[in-house]
Design an enzyme around this catalytic site. Structure first.
Site, PDB file in Angstrom:
ATOM      1  N   ARG A 123      22.561   7.366  32.960  1.00  0.00           N
ATOM      2  CA  ARG A 123      21.638   7.113  31.847  1.00  0.00           C
ATOM      3  C   ARG A 123      20.503   8.123  31.846  1.00  0.00           C
ATOM      4  NH1 ARG A 123      20.489   0.744  31.917  1.00  0.00           N
ATOM      5  NH2 ARG A 123      19.501   1.251  29.927  1.00  0.00           N
ATOM      6  N   SER A 168      11.338   2.504  21.492  1.00  0.00           N
ATOM      7  CA  SER A 168      11.747   2.162  22.853  1.00  0.00           C
ATOM      8  C   SER A 168      10.617   1.447  23.566  1.00  0.00           C
ATOM      9  CB  SER A 168      12.147   3.410  23.647  1.00  0.00           C
ATOM     10  OG  SER A 168      12.342   3.077  25.014  1.00  0.00           O
ATOM     11  N   GLN A 170      10.732   0.472  26.580  1.00  0.00           N
ATOM     12  CA  GLN A 170      10.632   0.980  27.949  1.00  0.00           C
ATOM     13  C   GLN A 170       9.763   2.230  28.019  1.00  0.00           C
ATOM     14  OE1 GLN A 170      14.632   1.406  29.456  1.00  0.00           O
ATOM     15  NE2 GLN A 170      14.942  -0.792  29.613  1.00  0.00           N
ATOM     16  N   ASP A 321      19.514  -5.663  22.464  1.00  0.00           N
ATOM     17  CA  ASP A 321      20.446  -6.061  23.514  1.00  0.00           C
ATOM     18  C   ASP A 321      21.437  -7.130  23.048  1.00  0.00           C
ATOM     19  OD1 ASP A 321      19.559  -4.347  25.513  1.00  0.00           O
ATOM     20  OD2 ASP A 321      17.983  -5.716  26.154  1.00  0.00           O
ATOM     21  N   LYS A 348      22.816   2.787  26.457  1.00  0.00           N
ATOM     22  CA  LYS A 348      22.543   1.623  27.292  1.00  0.00           C
ATOM     23  C   LYS A 348      23.392   1.736  28.564  1.00  0.00           C
ATOM     24  CE  LYS A 348      19.498  -0.834  24.966  1.00  0.00           C
ATOM     25  NZ  LYS A 348      18.253  -1.336  25.601  1.00  0.00           N
ATOM     26  N   ARG A 352      27.584   1.121  24.078  1.00  0.00           N
ATOM     27  CA  ARG A 352      27.968  -0.237  23.668  1.00  0.00           C
ATOM     28  C   ARG A 352      28.669  -0.285  22.322  1.00  0.00           C
ATOM     29  NH1 ARG A 352      22.725  -3.538  26.105  1.00  0.00           N
ATOM     30  NH2 ARG A 352      23.579  -3.717  28.214  1.00  0.00           N
ATOM     31  N   ARG A 400      26.478  -6.963  29.604  1.00  0.00           N
ATOM     32  CA  ARG A 400      26.499  -7.555  28.259  1.00  0.00           C
ATOM     33  C   ARG A 400      27.888  -7.424  27.614  1.00  0.00           C
ATOM     34  NH1 ARG A 400      21.531  -9.365  27.964  1.00  0.00           N
ATOM     35  NH2 ARG A 400      19.823  -8.034  28.665  1.00  0.00           N
TER      36      ARG A 400
END
Length: 440
Positions: A123, A168, A170, A321, A348, A352, A400
């Site tokens: 990542r 974001s 984060q 998410d 992610k 995904r 997930r």
């Protein structure tokens, strides 16, 4: 590898409580470790990701321990007083731990090496490295800005004004955490609102933080550095991202009626509930209340015939998410569901969009993958065929993907085989037990 075939289970009935919110759990440990005195936390998510954060804060001088049944106590070192860890910090699979801790370290006079598992090491961290470099920290990263990487903190760091190029939470949080020990005022400009747990909790711990909203919806967040944080008592609400799997399971499984207790409903996180209601989902809020500055309620969810919709891309940050499990709901809806603006899902724990497109197609759903989203033609409530006996959904070490496809298995004719259920422990250790409880 721990494969499992998730089989149709009939109506889901009962009352459950999901683990504590992961975002709030991470931040309660980090900020408790920077406060002077003892912070007490109940309801903490005790998954591998949060335990990686706890281990990292211990390595930098804080005392973080579990006492009694589910209570944690954190004795902090104070802002500016993080210690040099003796060895690398192993972040496991936790991108949140990594990015937020990079922010904390960036304004302390220490050098820290971050490592992670195979998935985390793929990542990119460049979006965090860029603003933290502007603040004076220096980085040695693996190719593509990936782990393992070394952060050399700046002392003193330089306050910056930074406009987020991509929504974001984060990145925003990393800059605000770096700003705690930076002289002067650090400013983050957020054109698209993202989850605001950092702002709420920083204020709760006593940081001098202000949020102003401009006419066009842009949020401007300022934090004054060299803060003194005060210890808190925190009761972590249930994680809406964990509740999401059971909300969808109850909506799409005929005859189901489920109560999910103590779910956090922070408006920056509640996008999935809004979208599922737009699709015709019956979701009631019971016993609405506020806990530690966060809105909380019990959710009553009943089986509903969902209808396909075009999902507004503006809601994406409030449910980023939850899209994998929304894709499962859309696969069983009546008509077509269109999603867009989901570029973030490609970076992610896995890509995904592709992972879910391949997985749901394998289970018999009708999926068209586009550059920034999926177009899903639902079954109108009929079960998905499920995966063939010799086929497995590839989860790419992504919790997930694994949990979303477990829910798809409940509403399939022949079940869905997931290649590895081990990653579920990173965020939701008792997921399979709760599923079994509701299935009776």
């Amino acid at each position: 590898m721990r494969p499992r075939r998730f089989l149709p289970a009939g109506p889901l009935k009962g009352k459950i409580r999901v683990p504590g919110d992961k975002s709030i759990s991470h931040r309660s440990i980090m900020l408790g470790a920077l406060a002077v005195g003892e912070t007490r936390v109940t309801g903490l998510l005790e998954g591998e990701d949060v335990l990686a954060t706890a281990a990292a804060m211990r390595a930098m001088g804080a005392t973080v321990e579990r006492v009694g049944d589910g209570e944690w106590r954190v004795s902090g070192v104070g802002v500016g007083a993080l210690l040099q860890p003796e060895g690398p910090l192993d972040m496991g699979n936790s991108g949140t731990s990594t990015r937020l801790l990079m922010g904390l370290v960036a304004s302390h006079p220490i050098t820290v090496s971050f490592t992670g598992d195979g998935s985390l090491s793929k990542r990119p961290m460049g979006r965090v490295i860029d603003p933290l470099s502007e603040m004076g920290a220096s980085f040695e990263a693996s190719e593509g800005g990936r782990l393992p990487l070394i952060v050399r903190g700046a002392s003193p760091a330089v306050p910056i004004t930074y406009r987020l190029p991509v929504a974001s939470a984060q990145v925003k949080s990393a800059i605000l955490l770096a700003g705690l020990n930076t002289p002067g005022t650090t400013t983050v400009i957020e054109p698209v609102p993202t989850r605001d747990h950092s702002e709420r909790m920083l204020k709760g711990f006593g940081a001098d933080l202000e949020v102003t909203v401009e006419a066009d919806g842009t949020r401007v967040i300022t934090i004054k550095g060299e803060a003194e944080l005060k210890p808190q008592v925190i009761d972590v609400p249930g994680d809406p991202s964990s509740a999401a799997f059971f909300i969808v399971a109850a909506l799409v499984t005929p005859g189901s009626e489920v109560v999910i207790e103590n779910v956090g409903l922070n408006p920056t996180r509640a996008g999935l509930v809004e979208v599922l209601r737009q699709m015709g989902g019956q979701i009631e809020f019971l016993n609405e209340r506020e806990v530690g500055g966060e809105p909380v309620a019990d959710l009553l969810v009943r089986h509903s015939q969902l209808k396909g919709i075009e999902v507004d891309p503006a809601i994406a940050p409030a449910m980023i998410d939850e899209f994998p499990v929304l894709f499962v709901a859309a696969s069983l809806a009546e008509g077509v569901t269109v999603t867009s603006g989901l570029d973030e899902l490609r970076v992610k724990e896995s890509d995904r969009l592709t992972a879910m497109a391949v997985a749901l197609t394998l289970a018999g759903a009708r999926i068209e993958e586009r550059e920034d989203g999926l177009v899903i033609t639902g079954t109108g409530g009929k079960p998905l065929p499920g995966t063939a006996s010799d086929a497995q959904v590839v989860t790419h070490l992504d919790h997930r993907i694994a949990m979303s496809m477990a829910i798809a298995g409940l509403v399939s004719s022949g079940g869905v085989e997931v290649d590895d259920t081990r990653p579920i422990a990173t965020s939701f250790p008792n997921f399979e037990d709760l599923l079994a409880t509701l299935a009776g």
